[in-house]
Design an enzyme around this catalytic site. Structure first.
Site: not given
Ligand code: DX5
Ligand code: ZN
Length: 226
Positions: A3, A28, A30, A32, A61, A132
């Site tokens: 990620s 991945h 993210d 937000m 995502h 999640m």
């Molecule tokens: C959290 C994100 C994840 C995050 C996971 O809201 O959606 O993709 O990067 O990170 P780790 O593996 O560190 O929990």
């Molecule tokens: Zn994510």
């Protein structure tokens, strides 16, 4: 798949290239919006900058309240898949159609507090389901064990009902729980801190991959890249 939320942005392209050299074909990414989750990350400017140097592909995502408006912004060749959340108040089916119209795989995700049954009406319309395993918003949290029951249920449903979706998991996955996650039925496993907080991220990735292979003979950290 690593990620990029936890990646070192001072030398992002170099960190990505090292992971690609170690066999990573899918990252991945993210997004937000500071509204759906209390954090702000993942603009299209980063993808536009990476586009000319990226060999792997991106799994986007969208943790945003208004994905219908946002999806077209992610129409980059490097983007393989786009996932939206079941909790949003929009016409999801129309957004899945839109994503597929861009020749991307369409995904749906659900938060830890959202019952897995909520997904039932859309399971036929998606290519992937992202469970999640932490409350979304930041990396480096601990996996919530009860969420793995959703992975098992999604795995049972696709076997019983013939669905074709890929099961992804996201949040808190590390070397000490990755086998359990994989055995629950996850095909693609996101790992942020477990890869990038390690002094040698490519080695950390390969170690995680090996742990999965020992269980099943199939690589699941990164199956579907370019
Ligand atoms: C959290 C994100 C994840 C995050 C996971 O809201 O959606 O993709 O990067 O990170 P780790 O593996 O560190 O929990
Ligand atoms: Zn994510």
């Amino acid at each position: 798949m690593p990620s990029l939320l936890s990646a070192p942005y001072t030398h992002l392209a170099k960190a990505i290239r090292e992971l690609e050299d170690a066999g990573v074909a899918l990252f991945h990414y993210d997004v937000m919006d500071g509204h759906f989750v209390p954090n702000l990350t993942g603009g299209t400017n980063v993808i536009a900058s990476l586009e000319p140097v990226l060999r792997g592909r991106l799994d986007v995502h969208l943790m945003v309240t208004n994905p219908g408006r946002v999806v077209p912004w992610f129409d980059f060749p490097s983007v393989r898949s786009i996932t939206i959340h079941i909790e949003i108040q929009e016409n999801l089916r129309r957004i899945f159609e839109h994503i597929r119209g861009l020749s991307k795989q369409a995904g749906v995700s659900l938060n830890p507090d959202t019952p897995v049954e909520t997904l039932e009406p859309v399971l036929r319309d998606v290519d992937q389901v992202l469970v999640m395993t932490v409350h979304p918003g930041q990396g480096g949290q601990d996996l919530i064990p009860e969420t793995l029951e959703k992975v098992r249920q999604l795995n049972r449903w696709r076997n019983e009902r013939g669905f074709g979706y890929v099961i992804q998991v996201d949040g808190g996955i590390r070397a000490d729980n990755i086998r359990e996650v994989h055995e629950a039925g996850a095909d693609e496993i996101v790992a942020g801190a477990a890869v990038f907080d390690h002094p040698d991220p490519p080695r950390a990735f390969q170690h995680l991959e090996r742990l999965i292979r020992e269980v099943s003979g199939s690589a699941s950290l990164d199956e579907n890249g370019r």
